[in-house]
Design a protein around this motif. Structure first.
Motif, PDB file in Angstrom:
ATOM      1  N   VAL A  65       0.833  -1.211   0.000  1.00  0.00           N
ATOM      2  CA  VAL A  65       0.000   0.000   0.000  1.00  0.00           C
ATOM      3  C   VAL A  65       0.865   1.259   0.000  1.00  0.00           C
ATOM      4  O   VAL A  65       0.343   2.362   0.131  1.00  0.00           O
ATOM      5  CB  VAL A  65      -1.017   0.019   1.165  1.00  0.00           C
ATOM      6  N   SER A  94      -2.665   0.792  10.652  1.00  0.00           N
ATOM      7  CA  SER A  94      -3.239   1.165   9.357  1.00  0.00           C
ATOM      8  C   SER A  94      -4.122   2.399   9.485  1.00  0.00           C
ATOM      9  O   SER A  94      -4.190   3.213   8.565  1.00  0.00           O
ATOM     10  CB  SER A  94      -4.005  -0.005   8.737  1.00  0.00           C
ATOM     11  N   TRP A  97      -1.902   5.348   9.284  1.00  0.00           N
ATOM     12  CA  TRP A  97      -1.390   5.567   7.937  1.00  0.00           C
ATOM     13  C   TRP A  97      -2.470   6.045   6.970  1.00  0.00           C
ATOM     14  O   TRP A  97      -2.173   6.398   5.834  1.00  0.00           O
ATOM     15  CB  TRP A  97      -0.757   4.292   7.394  1.00  0.00           C
ATOM     16  N   LEU A 101      -2.101   7.649   3.100  1.00  0.00           N
ATOM     17  CA  LEU A 101      -2.612   6.919   1.942  1.00  0.00           C
ATOM     18  C   LEU A 101      -3.652   7.745   1.194  1.00  0.00           C
ATOM     19  O   LEU A 101      -3.675   7.759  -0.043  1.00  0.00           O
ATOM     20  CB  LEU A 101      -3.202   5.580   2.375  1.00  0.00           C
ATOM     21  N   ARG A 104      -1.846  10.177  -0.974  1.00  0.00           N
ATOM     22  CA  ARG A 104      -1.276   9.516  -2.155  1.00  0.00           C
ATOM     23  C   ARG A 104      -2.350   9.242  -3.193  1.00  0.00           C
ATOM     24  O   ARG A 104      -2.115   9.394  -4.390  1.00  0.00           O
ATOM     25  CB  ARG A 104      -0.606   8.202  -1.750  1.00  0.00           C
TER      26      ARG A 104
END
Length: 166
Positions: A65, A94, A97, A101, A104
């Motif tokens: 990922v 997660s 994060w 993400l 991104r």
């Protein structure tokens, strides 16, 4: 895939590679970066505990990922007694994060949506190019394909054809 008898508590690097799907070279790299660890036999061969399988799976999932290895290493270091991540650990990490993400994904969507325009131009240096110069706040005052402010100093730093613009 070779099965490991239950009574074997340590794996060779070959067994770990076969079970985890990671290349031996990747396992050596993970170890050099502090993501996994091994002990050594009297013949100086690496041996990994069985729980290293879960640790490698965690690293590979995070890599897929787009999480950088340094971030993964820092996350693993936060675990008590450097233990293998549990389902709850993965959920907590997660979630932390998620914003990275999301950013991104936003950047990839922008790239996808504007890629045709940029390829049509071919120069990657248009004043308004969203790919080579996203969110350029200094474009009206300075030349160059990308300008940014250095953190802390407030000095403008630019790149245009390899030369700095000040």
């Amino acid at each position: 895939m070779p099965q490991i008898p239950e009574k074997i508590h340590e794996l060779t690097v070959g067994q770990l590679a076969a079970r985890s799907g990671a290349a031996v070279s990747a396992l050596h790299f993970y170890e050099s970066k502090g993501l996994i660890s091994s002990s050594r036999t009297s013949g100086n061969q690496r041996r990994y505990t069985r729980d290293t399988l879960r640790r490698v799976a965690f690293v590979r999932a995070a890599q897929r990922v787009g999480i950088p290895l340094a971030t993964i290493r820092d996350a693993l270091a936060e675990l008590p007694e450097e233990r293998t991540p549990t389902h709850e650990d993965w959920a907590r990490l997660s979630e932390a994060w998620r914003s990275e993400l999301d950013e991104r994904i936003k950047q990839l969507n922008r790239l996808r949506d504007h890629l045709t325009d940029c390829i049509g131009c071919g120069c990657l240096s248009l004043d308004t190019c969203i790919l080579s110069n996203p969110n350029d706040a200094f474009g009206e005052r300075r030349a160059g394909s990308r300008l940014m402010v250095e953190q802390g100093g407030g000095r403008e730093k630019g790149r245009s054809g390899g030369g700095a613009v000040r």
